[in-house]
Design an enzyme around this catalytic site. Structure first.
Site, PDB file in Angstrom:
ATOM      1  N   GLY A  14       0.788  -1.235   0.000  1.00 47.14           N
ATOM      2  CA  GLY A  14       0.000   0.000   0.000  1.00 47.14           C
ATOM      3  C   GLY A  14       0.813   1.274   0.000  1.00 47.14           C
ATOM      4  N   THR A  15       2.038   1.250  -0.525  1.00 52.12           N
ATOM      5  CA  THR A  15       2.810   2.502  -0.570  1.00 52.12           C
ATOM      6  C   THR A  15       2.172   3.492  -1.545  1.00 52.12           C
ATOM      7  OG1 THR A  15       4.311   1.683  -2.284  1.00 52.12           O
ATOM      8  CG2 THR A  15       4.989   1.372   0.017  1.00 52.12           C
ATOM      9  N   ASN A  16       1.511   2.981  -2.574  1.00 47.32           N
ATOM     10  CA  ASN A  16       0.807   3.890  -3.505  1.00 47.32           C
ATOM     11  C   ASN A  16      -0.500   4.371  -2.883  1.00 47.32           C
ATOM     12  OD1 ASN A  16       2.392   4.059  -6.143  1.00 47.32           O
ATOM     13  ND2 ASN A  16       2.444   1.896  -5.636  1.00 47.32           N
ATOM     14  N   MET A  82      -3.903  -7.150  -7.219  1.00 44.36           N
ATOM     15  CA  MET A  82      -3.295  -8.233  -7.987  1.00 44.36           C
ATOM     16  C   MET A  82      -4.284  -9.256  -8.529  1.00 44.36           C
ATOM     17  SD  MET A  82      -0.433  -7.010  -7.947  1.00 44.36           S
ATOM     18  CE  MET A  82       0.647  -8.207  -8.705  1.00 44.36           C
ATOM     19  N   LYS A  83      -5.563  -8.942  -8.475  1.00 42.48           N
ATOM     20  CA  LYS A  83      -6.546  -9.878  -9.021  1.00 42.48           C
ATOM     21  C   LYS A  83      -7.058  -9.349 -10.357  1.00 42.48           C
ATOM     22  CE  LYS A  83      -7.757 -12.909  -6.644  1.00 42.48           C
ATOM     23  NZ  LYS A  83      -7.150 -14.251  -6.465  1.00 42.48           N
ATOM     24  N   ASN A  99      -5.919   2.306 -13.303  1.00 42.23           N
ATOM     25  CA  ASN A  99      -4.929   1.349 -12.808  1.00 42.23           C
ATOM     26  C   ASN A  99      -3.524   1.913 -12.939  1.00 42.23           C
ATOM     27  OD1 ASN A  99      -3.982  -1.261 -11.880  1.00 42.23           O
ATOM     28  ND2 ASN A  99      -3.291  -1.618 -13.978  1.00 42.23           N
ATOM     29  N   HIS A 101       0.344   0.862 -13.390  1.00 43.97           N
ATOM     30  CA  HIS A 101       1.114  -0.294 -13.856  1.00 43.97           C
ATOM     31  C   HIS A 101       2.580   0.102 -14.016  1.00 43.97           C
ATOM     32  CE1 HIS A 101       1.895  -4.075 -15.880  1.00 43.97           C
ATOM     33  NE2 HIS A 101       2.563  -3.394 -16.778  1.00 43.97           N
ATOM     34  N   SER A 127       2.892   3.727 -15.726  1.00 43.77           N
ATOM     35  CA  SER A 127       1.717   4.243 -16.438  1.00 43.77           C
ATOM     36  C   SER A 127       0.492   4.222 -15.539  1.00 43.77           C
ATOM     37  CB  SER A 127       1.410   3.361 -17.658  1.00 43.77           C
ATOM     38  OG  SER A 127       2.540   3.250 -18.503  1.00 43.77           O
ATOM     39  N   ASP A 136      -4.419  -4.285 -18.676  1.00 35.41           N
ATOM     40  CA  ASP A 136      -3.340  -3.313 -18.971  1.00 35.41           C
ATOM     41  C   ASP A 136      -3.435  -2.745 -20.386  1.00 35.41           C
ATOM     42  OD1 ASP A 136      -0.927  -5.333 -17.126  1.00 35.41           O
ATOM     43  OD2 ASP A 136      -2.357  -3.820 -16.442  1.00 35.41           O
TER      44      ASP A 136
END
Ligand code: GRF
Length: 180
Positions: A14-16, A82-83, A99, A101, A127, A136
């Site tokens: 969860g750093t983002n 990650m799902k 998202n 990426h 991105s 993606d």
């Protein structure tokens, strides 16, 4: 202008998410959705007093959609989720779902993208794109180079990965600046 309502999906550290948590007062509401009960990102939400939902296994996508509809969300941000999200769910949120990426899309879609670019000696970057049914593949909104290819021979994969994560955190901030 009215503040916006955001849900952030996570699976891990969860750093983002943290970049968004630190700016939560700029939002009308923030909700964290996590598929992993042991994710450290849940601790981060708790520290900020931000509500979080831990998803059951398998993820009940239909009921999740109904619950999220009640939140009157303006957006959903996938920050290391990650799902793979079923196309049916994505279609209901298309245009509102973003998202993050760790590659310069459309290059290096999928998993281990930093490592693959590093091994190829290709530019490594980040991105943020609209989420569509194809993984993606949605329209790219923001992009930044984290490690130009010519720097790769001078650094380890770990250093390149750290620089890429730092670049992600900056890009999430840029995304917030323009989305809010
Ligand atoms: C990030 O590198 C993201 O791009 C990838 O998973 C990582 C999540 O990191 N999908 P964190 O949980 O936000 O620290």
């Amino acid at each position: 202008m009215a503040k916006k309502r955001l849900a952030v999906f996570i699976s891990g550290n969860g750093t983002n998410l943290n970049v968004i948590l630190e700016r939560k007062t700029e939002l009308q509401s923030l909700l964290v959705i996590c598929n992993n009960p042991r994710a450290y990102g849940i601790e981060r939400a708790k520290e900020h007093g931000v509500p979080f939902w831990v998803l059951e296994k398998p993820i009940p996508w239909d009921s999740l959609h109904e619950r999220l509809e009640k939140e009157n969300l303006d957006g959903i941000f996938l920050a290391g989720f990650m799902k793979v999200i079923p196309a049916e769910f994505v279609k209901k949120w298309q245009g509102k779902m973003f998202n993050l990426h760790p590659s310069l899309l459309p290059h290096y879609k999928g998993l281990n993208s930093i490592e693959r670019a590093f091994e190829d000696g290709a530019d490594i970057g980040v991105s943020i794109h609209y989420v569509t049914a194809e993984v993606d593949a949605g329209e790219v909104l923001l992009q930044d180079i984290a490690v130009p290819s010519h720097q790769i021979p001078t650094m380890s994969l770990e250093e390149a990965t750290t620089k890429t994560h730092e670049c992600e955190h900056r890009l999430v901030g840029k995304w917030m600046d323009q989305w809010l």
